[in-house]
Design an enzyme around this catalytic site. Structure first.
Site, PDB file in Angstrom:
ATOM      1  N   TYR A  14      15.955   4.194   3.724  1.00 33.48           N
ATOM      2  CA  TYR A  14      15.445   4.106   5.092  1.00 33.48           C
ATOM      3  C   TYR A  14      16.126   3.028   5.931  1.00 33.48           C
ATOM      4  CZ  TYR A  14      11.782   7.048   3.187  1.00 33.48           C
ATOM      5  OH  TYR A  14      11.107   8.077   2.576  1.00 33.48           O
ATOM      6  N   HIS A  19      13.219   4.812  12.558  1.00 32.63           N
ATOM      7  CA  HIS A  19      11.843   4.439  12.232  1.00 32.63           C
ATOM      8  C   HIS A  19      11.756   2.996  11.727  1.00 32.63           C
ATOM      9  CE1 HIS A  19       7.971   6.193  12.442  1.00 32.63           C
ATOM     10  NE2 HIS A  19       7.775   6.473  11.172  1.00 32.63           N
ATOM     11  N   PHE A  69       4.365   2.177   2.939  1.00 32.37           N
ATOM     12  CA  PHE A  69       5.116   3.010   3.857  1.00 32.37           C
ATOM     13  C   PHE A  69       4.482   2.931   5.235  1.00 32.37           C
ATOM     14  CE2 PHE A  69       6.922   4.303  -0.063  1.00 32.37           C
ATOM     15  CZ  PHE A  69       8.235   4.605   0.277  1.00 32.37           C
ATOM     16  N   ASN A  71       2.991   4.728   7.348  1.00 33.04           N
ATOM     17  CA  ASN A  71       1.665   5.273   7.628  1.00 33.04           C
ATOM     18  C   ASN A  71       0.531   4.438   7.053  1.00 33.04           C
ATOM     19  OD1 ASN A  71       3.246   7.278   8.686  1.00 33.04           O
ATOM     20  ND2 ASN A  71       2.603   8.854   7.252  1.00 33.04           N
ATOM     21  N   ASP A  96       9.282   1.416  16.566  1.00 28.01           N
ATOM     22  CA  ASP A  96      10.066   2.419  17.280  1.00 28.01           C
ATOM     23  C   ASP A  96       9.141   3.199  18.213  1.00 28.01           C
ATOM     24  OD1 ASP A  96       8.887   3.519  14.826  1.00 28.01           O
ATOM     25  OD2 ASP A  96       9.890   5.389  15.367  1.00 28.01           O
ATOM     26  N   ASN A 117       1.965   6.845  13.494  1.00 30.52           N
ATOM     27  CA  ASN A 117       1.065   6.647  12.359  1.00 30.52           C
ATOM     28  C   ASN A 117       0.961   5.199  11.888  1.00 30.52           C
ATOM     29  OD1 ASN A 117       0.186   9.315  12.227  1.00 30.52           O
ATOM     30  ND2 ASN A 117       1.972   9.914  11.024  1.00 30.52           N
TER      31      ASN A 117
END
Length: 192
Positions: A14, A19, A69, A71, A96, A117
């Site tokens: 990632y 994100h 993560f 969320n 973001d 989220n």
């Protein structure tokens, strides 16, 4: 003392994705605050340092990158607030934002989660929407590309410079929030 939380997803796959704009901004602030050591605390990577804000002003900061993560960011953020006893007006979340043009940065206090989220989780776990936000614009996906595919990919080379410049701007916006307050920072960054 300010707590600045950058939102993102942990793991090499990632790194440098849209994100992870929050992680990118926090990394820039860590360089400026001479953070050399990150410890694992409250479900986050945490670094402490001193940010020079200009005109002789220096502020102690706690920089955090939740390692849940995106969320599930609310749990670590809630724990950080308790651990460091941060006043409600002295924490900033960097994330973001699809609804802001790529390369732009906006700041605000409060508001909803707009489908983000990570923000939804923070609002749910902390019980408040009233926190400072630095929103790094990533724009909308092209054509019919699904949003998750768009935000979880590293920008193409021709767009990467714009993304990195926006992350640099995000770091400056966070510093401005601390040094100059919300209204002046909005006048500077929300007009670009």
């Amino acid at each position: 003392m300010y707590l600045i939380v950058g939102l993102g997803n942990p793991g090499e796959e990632y790194e440098h994705t849209r994100h992870n704009a929050g992680f990118e901004v926090v990394d820039r602030l860590a360089e400026e605050a001479n953070v050399r050591y990150w410890k694992s605390a409250c479900g986050s990577l945490v670094g402490q340092g001193k940010l020079s804000l200009g005109a002789g002003l220096v502020e102690d900061v706690v920089l955090a990158k939740p390692q849940s993560f995106m969320n599930l960011s609310g749990g670590p953020v809630s724990k950080l607030l308790k651990q460091y006893e941060v006043a409600p007006d002295q924490w900033i979340v960097v994330h973001d934002e699809l609804d802001i043009p790529a390369g732009s940065v906006r700041v605000k206090r409060g508001g909803g989660h707009a489908g983000h989220n990570g923000l939804r989780s923070i609002i749910d776990k902390t019980g408040t929407r009233d926190f400072l936000r630095v929103r790094v614009g990533v724009g909308r996906p092209p054509g019919k590309m699904p949003v998750p595919d768009f935000v979880l990919q590293v920008p193409r080379k021709d767009v990467m410079d714009e993304f990195m410049a926006a992350c640099d701007q995000g770091a400056q916006a966070a510093k401005s929030l601390i040094a100059n307050g919300l209204e002046k920072t909005q006048q500077t960054f929300n007009q670009r």
